[in-house]
Motif scaffolding. Structure first.
Motif, PDB file in Angstrom:
ATOM      1  N   LYS A  19       0.865  -1.178   0.000  1.00 29.77           N
ATOM      2  CA  LYS A  19       0.000   0.000   0.000  1.00 29.77           C
ATOM      3  C   LYS A  19       0.904   1.231   0.000  1.00 29.77           C
ATOM      4  CE  LYS A  19      -0.579  -0.127   5.051  1.00 29.77           C
ATOM      5  NZ  LYS A  19      -1.569  -0.190   6.156  1.00 29.77           N
ATOM      6  N   TYR A  20       0.291   2.419  -0.089  1.00 29.02           N
ATOM      7  CA  TYR A  20       1.121   3.625  -0.063  1.00 29.02           C
ATOM      8  C   TYR A  20       0.380   4.730   0.674  1.00 29.02           C
ATOM      9  CZ  TYR A  20      -1.584   6.334  -3.486  1.00 29.02           C
ATOM     10  OH  TYR A  20      -2.549   7.067  -4.112  1.00 29.02           O
ATOM     11  N   PRO A  35      -3.321   1.949  -8.091  1.00 27.30           N
ATOM     12  CA  PRO A  35      -4.164   0.795  -7.751  1.00 27.30           C
ATOM     13  C   PRO A  35      -4.322   0.550  -6.253  1.00 27.30           C
ATOM     14  CG  PRO A  35      -2.662   0.229  -9.531  1.00 27.30           C
ATOM     15  CD  PRO A  35      -2.260   1.581  -9.033  1.00 27.30           C
ATOM     16  N   PHE A  36      -3.423   1.096  -5.435  1.00 21.06           N
ATOM     17  CA  PHE A  36      -3.494   0.872  -3.992  1.00 21.06           C
ATOM     18  C   PHE A  36      -4.288   1.958  -3.267  1.00 21.06           C
ATOM     19  CE2 PHE A  36       0.552  -0.989  -5.491  1.00 21.06           C
ATOM     20  CZ  PHE A  36       0.239  -2.320  -5.268  1.00 21.06           C
ATOM     21  N   TYR A  64      -9.939   5.375  -4.950  1.00 22.67           N
ATOM     22  CA  TYR A  64      -9.829   5.290  -6.413  1.00 22.67           C
ATOM     23  C   TYR A  64     -10.335   3.936  -6.897  1.00 22.67           C
ATOM     24  CZ  TYR A  64      -7.381   4.394 -10.856  1.00 22.67           C
ATOM     25  OH  TYR A  64      -7.063   4.050 -12.148  1.00 22.67           O
ATOM     26  N   ALA A  65      -9.951   2.861  -6.184  1.00 17.94           N
ATOM     27  CA  ALA A  65     -10.347   1.507  -6.574  1.00 17.94           C
ATOM     28  C   ALA A  65     -11.862   1.332  -6.528  1.00 17.94           C
ATOM     29  CB  ALA A  65      -9.671   0.484  -5.669  1.00 17.94           C
ATOM     30  N   GLY A  84      -6.580  -5.537  -0.347  1.00 24.03           N
ATOM     31  CA  GLY A  84      -5.243  -5.299  -0.862  1.00 24.03           C
ATOM     32  C   GLY A  84      -4.787  -6.252  -1.950  1.00 24.03           C
ATOM     33  N   TYR A  85      -5.667  -7.131  -2.444  1.00 28.01           N
ATOM     34  CA  TYR A  85      -5.291  -8.003  -3.549  1.00 28.01           C
ATOM     35  C   TYR A  85      -5.309  -7.196  -4.851  1.00 28.01           C
ATOM     36  CZ  TYR A  85      -5.927 -12.132  -0.579  1.00 28.01           C
ATOM     37  OH  TYR A  85      -5.819 -13.075   0.400  1.00 28.01           O
ATOM     38  N   PRO A  86      -4.381  -7.488  -5.769  1.00 28.42           N
ATOM     39  CA  PRO A  86      -4.384  -6.764  -7.047  1.00 28.42           C
ATOM     40  C   PRO A  86      -5.613  -7.115  -7.878  1.00 28.42           C
ATOM     41  CG  PRO A  86      -2.791  -8.558  -7.091  1.00 28.42           C
ATOM     42  CD  PRO A  86      -3.282  -8.465  -5.678  1.00 28.42           C
ATOM     43  N   LYS A  87      -6.063  -6.159  -8.647  1.00 27.89           N
ATOM     44  CA  LYS A  87      -7.236  -6.336  -9.483  1.00 27.89           C
ATOM     45  C   LYS A  87      -6.962  -5.695 -10.834  1.00 27.89           C
ATOM     46  CE  LYS A  87     -12.292  -5.744  -9.188  1.00 27.89           C
ATOM     47  NZ  LYS A  87     -13.382  -5.253  -8.319  1.00 27.89           N
TER      48      LYS A  87
END
Length: 957
Positions: A387-388, A538-539, A543-544, A903-906
């Motif tokens: 994450k950031y 993406p993190f 936004y996600a 937190g899984y990528p999508k």
């Protein structure tokens, strides 16, 4: 049907019978004594085609056995005087003229084929032979047979009406279409081998190709018809003598004097003959051309193409339940909203770029507040790790330890860290040197340089689909804190909060070196702010969430457009059909020209140049087309009887061969695979079509086609051998071996076994048994003597459209593990074994995840195979960035990255070529999911368009 023998009327009449054998008797020449014959039914007569007809796999109730059984055909010879002709015998003759002698039962006066038997050594009992040479006529075969009654001397007494055996598990139309498509594939392979014309990656369309041929030869042939080439021949005729002939003919006068009194004389006559070699081969070519067009029209290939699209459309509508009542107005509204959202996302990205640019322009804290540390940790999974934060003019990328259900382990865990103390001694802290040492840790990179963030972000991205563990060693400057100053222990970082384990938090202000599995990562070319922002966005959970809403709308737009595209394709096919009709009319008109009326074929003329073909302008124009399309001009096409394209053969064989051809076509024409094996493949089909057989094995056994596409090789094998330890060698119908070109250990072996079934008639239990006993037990759990042939996946291929569509809607086609319904005895169909009085087959948890199931394929339904193959490439091979609907490479796919709440990528992916849209994500337990408008995962019936069921843990997402 009737023949006079003296004053007697005779009829050879077919009947359906059950033959019961004495299973306790001794075998004699592989047969058993007949106990009794049960006449069960009359068969039907077709008065239009003047023949008898019945169906394969003919089922009826046997009063003797008290159960449903398979019947066979028998024949009675009915005569008015009911007296048997001494020594008479009935033979069955096929279209190739091969005859088989029948057995006569004196009790019932019925002629029939005796069944052959063999001894099952394992079960130690007699059973019917399954060898093809022993099969009873019509049991598995479709086609024509004619009964012939012969005398003891072999003279034909009576030839009965033809008996037509029709396929039972597929419609007659489907059977004829399959046969026609085998011919079409054969011709297209020949054309493809010789053609140098390409349009993009696709070969010239058949319609365009045939139109071009006709346009080139139509006018020259019409001009030839006005003045065709002729041969001048001399014939001798016997003419009556006319004494008033005015023209003096010496030969006639000599004959008059030599044969006084005769009223006829022989004289030569010169006549013109239009049946020249050139005219014959032109007619033969036109007949071949007509044959090819007939495949599309009279054999319904073009209509079938439309039905196939319609079938795909119907399934897509049912899976797109979220589009109920959706119309063009909704499309317009959502499209406008999506355009606005797209602008907002771009604006958000620009703002983040500006923030990052402002931060990296500032200097960082004094290096006196740092300590050089070398950190070693292991990465088991990159899931839920990154994450950031952007706050107080700082960029922080954060990597932390979390438990991952999928791998049953931590995603990251700490191995050790080291530093140099005041005496310049290297101190190493690990589980062996430190009490309460914890594997859990958090790594923060709080740096003002892009190159300090990007390398690790990139490498974690690279490892997303890796199942291997990776060792990282990071060297850099770490921020000192109160614990560093006050801690007298060698463990400077670990904070003891009174728990079982210490807390470890490393905050790097500068990255100096990164090693991954002892290989150093290059820091150069890692200073792009735009690239960093694309990795960070993406993190951003806000936004996600907004992106997911935007993509939900996009899914509706694309799904609706896909349905409209399929409807447009159906309209285009209507137009295509009209063009074929026009072409057929033109070719038929050419064949009806006067120049072809007297030409009959006594043999096949091979194509060769002649003076006329080379030097006459019109003949030369036709010759150039003939030579360019010589592959169409073949005896196997020209000499075939259109009403019976392939001699009588097993329907199973037709279905298996057609399926092999169709899979090859779908892979090459629709998914972009290439091959150099077209010549050998067309040769094998030619053998099948012509009826020529290999004595050692059946046609195409172990035949392989090798295909390639970008980074992959695919070996598609027909009826291969699967040798096993101390067991009979198996023969699955098809085997797929997939490999990555640069990874020799990446092999995936897939078995697909064809079942000629009507499950609605044979019941769902037959489907369950096929999956359990064949797909699972025989091939998924096979123990081959060659390790590389171990099956990774095993599926059934069947031809029941209605049943297959039902399983498609249920979502159980591509994974039998989804079928969680219970039978009447409360036993689960595929998953959980319960105590029972009989042995049953259930899937283990390792066999979940799209490893076994069933797909269906007929001329009207081919999308199930494409969806299945897409599942293999995306889910099992892991290539979800290629469009496996149209075969477009990764460069043609737009990828938008995001992340889930955990937190899984999508990833959202859209093909620029065909417009398909899909999502790569994980379930709650970390198992990968790939969602489509036409899903291969089971889809929950809800308004949430993305809700699918994980094939491993069965959690929804």
């Amino acid at each position: 049907m009737f023949l006079h023998i003296g004053d007697d009327l005779m009829e050879i009449k077919p009947v359906m019978i059950n033959v019961h054998y004495d299973m306790n008797a001794e075998l004699y020449e592989r047969t058993l004594p007949v106990k009794n014959i049960e006449e069960v039914n009359k068969i039907h007569f077709d008065y239009i085609n003047n023949c008898w007809y019945t169906f394969n796999h003919y089922k009826n109730y046997s009063s003797i056995k008290g159960e449903i059984t398979y019947g066979q055909i028998g024949f009675k010879v009915i005569k008015q005087d009911q007296e048997k002709i001494s020594g008479e015998t009935i033979y069955l003759k096929n279209d190739e003229g091969i005859e088989k002698k029948l057995f006569f039962d004196e009790v019932t006066n019925i002629w029939f084929e005796l069944s052959k038997f063999k001894i099952n050594k394992q079960k130690k009992l007699l059973e019917y032979s399954s060898e093809k040479r022993d099969q009873i006529a019509g049991l598995n075969q479709a086609g024509n047979l004619t009964p012939i009654l012969k005398s003891s001397s072999g003279q034909t007494i009576q030839e009965g009406k033809t008996v037509l055996f029709l396929p039972s598990s597929i419609s007659i139309d489907d059977y004829q279409i399959m046969v026609a498509e085998i011919f079409k594939v054969y011709i297209d392979l020949l054309r493809d081998r010789h053609s140098k014309v390409k349009v993009g990656k696709q070969q010239t369309k058949a319609l365009d190709w045939i139109k071009e041929i006709v346009s080139k030869i139509e006018n020259p042939i019409n001009r030839i018809n006005r003045e065709p080439s002729e041969n001048f021949n001399i014939a001798i005729s016997n003419d009556k003598v006319h004494h008033n002939e005015t023209r003096y003919n010496p030969a006639v006068e000599i004959q008059k004097r030599m044969f006084l009194g005769k009223d006829k004389v022989r004289r030569p006559i010169i006549y013109r003959e239009i049946n020249t070699y050139e005219n014959r081969v032109i007619k033969q070519f036109l007949m071949s051309l007509k044959f090819y067009v007939d495949l599309y029209l009279n054999e319904k290939l073009i209509k079938t193409k439309k039905l196939s699209i319609e079938s795909e459309l119907n399934i897509l509508k049912e899976k797109s339940n979220f589009l109920k009542d959706f119309n063009d107005n909704d499309l317009q509204e959502l499209s406008e909203e999506s355009v606005q959202s797209d602008k907002e996302f771009k604006h958000r990205e620009e703002i983040l770029q500006k923030q990052v640019r402002n931060i990296i322009c500032q200097t960082k804290s004094n290096k006196n507040d740092t300590i050089d540390i070398k950190l070693e940790f292991q990465v088991n999974s990159t899931s839920k790790s990154t994450k950031y934060d952007l706050y107080n003019d700082q960029i922080k990328t954060i990597y932390s330890t979390n438990w991952i259900e999928k791998i049953n382990d931590w995603n990251l865990y700490l191995i050790s860290y080291s530093y140099f103390n005041a005496k310049n001694e290297e101190i190493t802290v690990n589980a062996n040197t430190t009490a309460k040492f914890s594997k859990k840790f958090e790594l923060k990179i709080n740096a003002n340089k892009v190159k300090d963030h990007l390398p690790l972000l990139k490498y974690f991205k690279k490892l997303e689909n890796s199942s291997n563990t990776n060792n990282f060693i990071i060297s850099g400057k770490v921020q000192k804190n109160a614990n560093f100053i006050n801690n007298s222990d060698v463990d400077l970082v670990g904070i003891d909060n009174g728990n079982s384990y210490k807390e470890y938090n490393f905050e790097f202000l500068e990255m100096q070196k990164i090693l991954v599995n002892q290989n150093e990562i290059d820091f150069s070319n890692n200073d792009s702010i735009i690239e960093l922002v694309r990795y960070l966005l993406p993190f951003d959970l806000k936004y996600a969430k907004e992106l997911d809403y935007y993509m939900q709308n996009k899914l509706k737009i694309i799904s609706y457009q896909q349905q409209q595209d399929l409807k447009d394709q159906m309209l285009n096919i209507d137009s295509e059909m009209k063009e074929y009709e026009q072409i057929l009319k033109k070719v038929s008109n050419l064949l009806s020209l006067k120049m072809f009326e007297e030409i009959e074929f006594t043999k096949y003329d091979s194509l060769k140049p002649t003076q006329l073909f080379l030097h006459d302008a019109n003949y030369r124009s036709v010759w150039e087309v003939l030579k360019l399309n010589e592959y169409l001009y073949t005896p196997s096409i020209i000499t075939k009887n259109k009403k019976n394209l392939i001699s009588i053969t097993n329907v199973n064989d037709i279905y298996e061969l057609w399926s092999f051809m169709k899979m090859y076509l779908l892979l090459t024409d629709e998914l972009g695979w290439g091959t150099k094996d077209k010549k050998s493949l067309s040769t094998q089909i030619e053998l099948f079509i012509s009826g020529r057989t290999n004595k050692k094995k059946k046609n195409l056994d172990e035949f392989k086609v090798n295909l390639t596409k970008t980074d992959y090789t695919l070996e598609l094998c027909y009826n291969p051998q699967l040798p096993r330890f101390n067991k009979v060698t198996l023969r699955p119908d098809y085997r797929f071996i997939l490999k990555k070109i640069n990874d020799p250990f990446s092999q995936l072996t897939v078995y697909l076994d064809a079942k000629y079934r009507n499950y609605n008639e044979q019941t769902e239990k037959a489907w369950i048994n096929d999956i359990k006993e064949v797909a699972i037990e025989k091939y998924l759990r096979s123990n081959p003597s060659e390790k590389v042939l171990k099956g990774d996946l095993s599926f059934i291929l069947h031809c029941d459209n209605e049943f297959g569509a039902e399983k498609e809607r249920e979502g159980t086609s591509y994974s039998a593990a989804y079928d969680g319904r219970f039978l009447s005895n409360n036993e689960n169909i595929f998953l959980h074994e319960k105590e029972s009085n009989y042995k049953d087959i259930f899937l283990t948890s390792e066999e979940y995840g799209h490893r076994t199931g069933s797909i269906y394929m007929t001329p009207q339904s081919t999308f199930s195979f494409v969806n299945w193959f897409r599942m293999i490439m995306e889910y099992h091979i892991g290539d979800y960035e290629t469009c496996w609907k149209c075969g477009s490479p990764q460069e043609k796919v737009i990828i938008t990255e995001s992340s889930t709440e955990k937190g899984y990528p999508k990833y959202y992916l859209e093909c620029k070529t065909c417009g398909d849209f899909w999502v790569k994500v994980h379930c709650r337990n970390g198992h990968q999911l790939i969602k489509h408008t036409n899903n291969f995962h089971q889809q929950k019936k809800s308004s949430n368009s993305w809700y699918v069921i994980c094939p491993i843990c069965f959690n929804g997402r």
